[in-house]
Design a protein around this motif. Structure first.
Motif, short mmCIF file in Angstrom:
data_model
loop_
_atom_site.label_atom_id
_atom_site.label_comp_id
_atom_site.label_asym_id
_atom_site.label_seq_id
_atom_site.Cartn_x
_atom_site.Cartn_y
_atom_site.Cartn_z
N ALA A 109 0.83 -1.20 0.00
CA ALA A 109 0.00 0.00 0.00
C ALA A 109 0.87 1.25 0.00
CB ALA A 109 -0.93 0.00 1.22
N ASN A 110 0.19 2.37 -0.21
CA ASN A 110 0.80 3.70 -0.23
C ASN A 110 0.20 4.50 0.93
OD1 ASN A 110 0.11 6.65 -2.14
ND2 ASN A 110 2.06 6.18 -1.20
N ALA A 127 3.52 11.10 2.39
CA ALA A 127 3.65 9.70 2.80
C ALA A 127 4.00 9.60 4.28
CB ALA A 127 4.73 9.01 1.97
N HIS A 128 3.42 8.61 4.95
CA HIS A 128 3.86 8.28 6.30
C HIS A 128 5.26 7.68 6.22
CE1 HIS A 128 0.27 9.18 8.56
NE2 HIS A 128 -0.48 8.45 7.75
N ARG A 129 6.14 8.06 7.14
CA ARG A 129 7.54 7.69 7.03
C ARG A 129 7.99 6.64 8.04
NH1 ARG A 129 9.65 9.31 2.17
NH2 ARG A 129 8.94 11.44 1.68
N THR A 130 7.25 6.43 9.10
CA THR A 130 7.70 5.49 10.13
C THR A 130 6.79 4.27 10.16
OG1 THR A 130 6.35 6.44 11.90
CG2 THR A 130 8.51 7.45 11.50
N GLN A 134 2.74 4.09 9.62
CA GLN A 134 2.27 3.27 8.50
C GLN A 134 1.28 2.21 8.98
OE1 GLN A 134 6.16 2.14 7.21
NE2 GLN A 134 6.42 3.92 5.87
N MET A 135 1.59 1.57 10.11
CA MET A 135 0.64 0.61 10.68
C MET A 135 -0.64 1.31 11.11
SD MET A 135 2.99 -1.91 13.02
CE MET A 135 4.42 -2.77 12.35
N VAL A 193 5.86 6.30 -2.26
CA VAL A 193 6.42 5.46 -1.20
C VAL A 193 5.45 4.30 -0.97
CG1 VAL A 193 7.13 5.32 1.22
CG2 VAL A 193 7.59 7.40 -0.10
N THR A 194 5.95 3.08 -1.05
CA THR A 194 5.12 1.90 -0.82
C THR A 194 5.73 1.04 0.27
OG1 THR A 194 6.20 0.44 -2.43
CG2 THR A 194 4.50 1.93 -3.26
N VAL A 195 4.88 0.34 1.00
CA VAL A 195 5.33 -0.63 2.01
C VAL A 195 4.45 -1.87 1.90
CG1 VAL A 195 6.19 1.12 3.63
CG2 VAL A 195 3.83 0.30 3.81
#
Length: 238
Positions: A109-110, A127-130, A134-135, A193-195
């Protein structure tokens, strides 16, 4: 609906070329459908995701209304004489999802939010960076998406904060590519940014979860985000 799985041959230049650019991979995925013309604004929704399990293993997953033909990807980025792709009928699986079911899941997700530094500044998507934030982005959306991420039993928590759920975040990828604004015609550089989230969930609303699995979750779906897949819950606690 169909779920398709294709392993890319990471030793080939064509595969590395695609993996380096969400734009190129998106174009390759959409070329898998004979009835979809490039740039068609009315093209059916197609979700895709790349799972980078190791340096030598990268898997492409596609969820689509039509059955795809990945011959061009096999020729460019696969094993043309020994391996192809697998496409599975997905509707019966979706129809079988039931409230209270426990599943392992994966989602790329982004995670973004909107911020402004002053009262007169336009809110900008950032974007969330941490991992913690992100969670938090995913946990904020779980109810509307038809599931809840299971909590980690207190005796198994290893951290004072951030370990409350059976959820991990990994494989952060950062891209920046050119995109033309359809309104102004101006070209600009777009950051992405994707995680990838791995976790365990309980189904709270099967219909909402079916929508999540077929329509995606979050932004940047054209660039490999939003596709969640489920797997039978493994033993033990994540």
């Amino acid at each position: 609906m169909y779920l398709t799985r294709f392993r890319l041959n990471t030793a080939r230049a064509g595969s590395r070329h695609l993996l380096a650019s969400p734009q190129r991979m998106h174009a390759a995925v959409m070329s898998s459908f004979a009835d979809v013309l490039p740039g068609d604004p009315h093209a059916p929704r197609v979700l895709w995701r790349i799972d980078r399990n190791s340096r030598a293993e990268a898997l492409l997953f596609i969820v689509s209304e039509q059955r795809p033909d990945l011959t061009h990807l096999v020729e460019q980025a696969g094993w043309p004489t020994t391996a192809a792709w697998q496409t599975y009928e997905y509707t019966s699986f979706l129809d079988g999802l039931a409230k209270g079911g426990i599943w392992d899941f994966r989602l790329t997700a982004n995670p973004v939010h909107h911020v402004r530094r002053s009262t007169d500044e336009i809110r900008k998507r950032t974007a969330h960076r941490t991992p913690r934030h992100q969670m938090g982005w995913l946990l904020d959306r779980q109810e509307r998406a038809g599931f809840r991420v299971l909590e980690t039993p207190a005796e198994r928590r290893r951290l004072a904060q951030g370990d409350e759920h059976q959820l991990t975040v990994r494989d952060e990828q950062r891209h920046r590519f050119g995109k033309t604004d359809t309104g102004t015609g101006l070209a600009n550089r777009v950051p992405l940014v994707t995680v990838t989230f791995d976790g365990r969930l309980e189904i709270t609303d099967p219909e909402l979860l079916r929508r999540t699995l077929t329509l995606g979750l979050g932004k940047a779906k054209a660039y490999g985000c939003g596709l969640m897949t489920l797997a039978a819950a493994s033993g033990g606690t994540r």
